[in-house]
Design a protein around this motif. Structure first.
Motif, short mmCIF file in Angstrom:
data_model
loop_
_atom_site.label_atom_id
_atom_site.label_comp_id
_atom_site.label_asym_id
_atom_site.label_seq_id
_atom_site.Cartn_x
_atom_site.Cartn_y
_atom_site.Cartn_z
N THR A 106 6.88 3.39 12.34
CA THR A 106 5.52 3.09 12.81
C THR A 106 4.60 2.91 11.61
O THR A 106 5.01 3.13 10.46
CB THR A 106 4.98 4.22 13.70
OG1 THR A 106 4.80 5.40 12.90
CG2 THR A 106 5.95 4.54 14.84
N THR A 132 0.65 3.94 10.29
CA THR A 132 -0.49 4.81 10.54
C THR A 132 -1.68 4.39 9.68
O THR A 132 -1.51 4.01 8.53
CB THR A 132 -0.12 6.27 10.21
OG1 THR A 132 0.97 6.67 11.05
CG2 THR A 132 -1.29 7.19 10.47
N THR A 183 8.59 -1.07 1.39
CA THR A 183 7.74 -0.36 0.42
C THR A 183 6.79 -1.32 -0.29
O THR A 183 6.37 -1.08 -1.42
CB THR A 183 8.60 0.37 -0.62
OG1 THR A 183 9.43 -0.59 -1.28
CG2 THR A 183 9.46 1.43 0.04
N SER A 194 -2.25 5.19 15.12
CA SER A 194 -0.84 4.87 14.98
C SER A 194 -0.53 3.56 15.69
O SER A 194 -1.09 3.26 16.74
CB SER A 194 0.01 5.99 15.57
OG SER A 194 1.39 5.73 15.40
N ASP A 206 9.40 -1.59 10.21
CA ASP A 206 9.68 -1.53 8.77
C ASP A 206 9.77 -2.90 8.11
O ASP A 206 9.43 -3.02 6.93
CB ASP A 206 10.98 -0.76 8.52
CG ASP A 206 10.81 0.73 8.70
OD1 ASP A 206 11.83 1.45 8.69
OD2 ASP A 206 9.66 1.19 8.84
N SER A 248 11.72 -1.30 15.09
CA SER A 248 10.99 -0.68 13.98
C SER A 248 10.06 -1.71 13.34
O SER A 248 10.35 -2.89 13.28
CB SER A 248 11.97 -0.17 12.94
OG SER A 248 11.32 0.18 11.75
N ARG A 252 -6.64 9.53 12.94
CA ARG A 252 -5.40 8.89 12.53
C ARG A 252 -4.95 7.97 13.64
O ARG A 252 -4.66 8.42 14.76
CB ARG A 252 -4.32 9.93 12.26
CG ARG A 252 -3.04 9.34 11.70
CD ARG A 252 -2.02 10.43 11.43
NE ARG A 252 -1.48 10.98 12.66
CZ ARG A 252 -0.50 11.87 12.70
NH1 ARG A 252 0.02 12.32 11.59
NH2 ARG A 252 -0.06 12.31 13.85
N SER A 310 -0.14 3.63 5.97
CA SER A 310 1.17 4.11 5.55
C SER A 310 2.21 3.85 6.63
O SER A 310 1.86 3.56 7.78
CB SER A 310 1.11 5.61 5.24
OG SER A 310 0.80 6.35 6.40
N ARG A 311 3.45 3.96 6.23
CA ARG A 311 4.56 3.81 7.17
C ARG A 311 5.16 5.19 7.44
O ARG A 311 5.36 5.99 6.53
CB ARG A 311 5.63 2.88 6.60
CG ARG A 311 5.15 1.45 6.46
CD ARG A 311 6.26 0.52 6.05
NE ARG A 311 5.80 -0.84 5.98
CZ ARG A 311 5.75 -1.67 7.01
NH1 ARG A 311 6.16 -1.26 8.21
NH2 ARG A 311 5.30 -2.92 6.87
N ASP A 312 5.46 5.40 8.72
CA ASP A 312 6.03 6.69 9.12
C ASP A 312 7.10 6.47 10.17
O ASP A 312 6.80 6.24 11.34
CB ASP A 312 4.93 7.60 9.71
CG ASP A 312 3.80 7.84 8.74
OD1 ASP A 312 2.74 7.21 8.91
OD2 ASP A 312 3.99 8.65 7.82
N TRP A 313 8.37 6.53 9.75
CA TRP A 313 9.47 6.47 10.69
C TRP A 313 9.37 5.29 11.66
O TRP A 313 9.45 5.45 12.88
CB TRP A 313 9.56 7.77 11.48
CG TRP A 313 9.87 8.94 10.60
CD1 TRP A 313 8.98 9.85 10.13
CD2 TRP A 313 11.16 9.32 10.08
NE1 TRP A 313 9.63 10.77 9.35
CE2 TRP A 313 10.95 10.48 9.28
CE3 TRP A 313 12.44 8.80 10.20
CZ2 TRP A 313 12.00 11.13 8.62
CZ3 TRP A 313 13.48 9.44 9.52
CH2 TRP A 313 13.26 10.59 8.75
N HIS A 357 -4.94 6.20 8.41
CA HIS A 357 -5.72 7.43 8.28
C HIS A 357 -7.14 7.04 7.91
O HIS A 357 -7.36 6.37 6.90
CB HIS A 357 -5.13 8.32 7.19
CG HIS A 357 -3.73 8.75 7.44
ND1 HIS A 357 -3.41 9.96 8.01
CD2 HIS A 357 -2.55 8.12 7.23
CE1 HIS A 357 -2.09 10.07 8.11
NE2 HIS A 357 -1.55 8.96 7.64
#
Length: 123
Positions: free
Chosen positions: A74, A76, A53, A19, A28, A26, A17, A69-72, A78
């Motif tokens: 950041t 990632t 999104t 990051s 985002d 951010s 994974r 994907s987005r995580d807080w 996978h």
């Protein structure tokens, strides 16, 4: 400043994974792309995620194995079922326009790049 983490040496068939994080802000509202460069080869696109999104995109070799994907704040990446062909330095980059362009794989619309993280897949 973008910072990638999560690289390392793994055996074929393993998962990693990666990051991508930004210092002080951010991710985002940026489109974020993952790219890689293997020794002696040109840089190539891996995956791209549009802002918030928005949709995701994958190069053919990554479909079904990699997930972005987005995580807080950041982003990632996978990676599953890794093979020696996936050995490369992986970079993340941001596009302030917020969308993965139709030519995102070329990397030319991305204006900030991280230093990269090494992924080595070997038995």
């Amino acid at each position: 400043r973008l910072v990638e983490s999560g690289g390392g040496g793994v055996q074929p068939g393993s998962s990693l994974r990666l990051s991508c994080a930004a210092s002080g802000f951010s991710l985002d509202y940026y489109a974020v792309g993952w790219f890689r460069q293997a020794p002696g080869k040109l840089r190539e696109g891996v995956s791209c995620i549009s802002s918030t999104t928005g949709p995701t995109f994958y190069e053919e070799y990554a479909k079904g194995r990699f997930t972005i994907s987005r995580d807080w704040g950041t982003v990632t990446l996978h990676m599953n079922s890794l093979s020696p062909e996936d050995t490369a330095v992986y970079y993340c980059a941001t596009d302030a326009d917020g969308w993965c362009s139709t030519t995102w794989t070329e990397g030319l619309t991305f204006d900030s790049w991280g230093q990269g993280t090494q992924v080595t897949v070997s038995s």
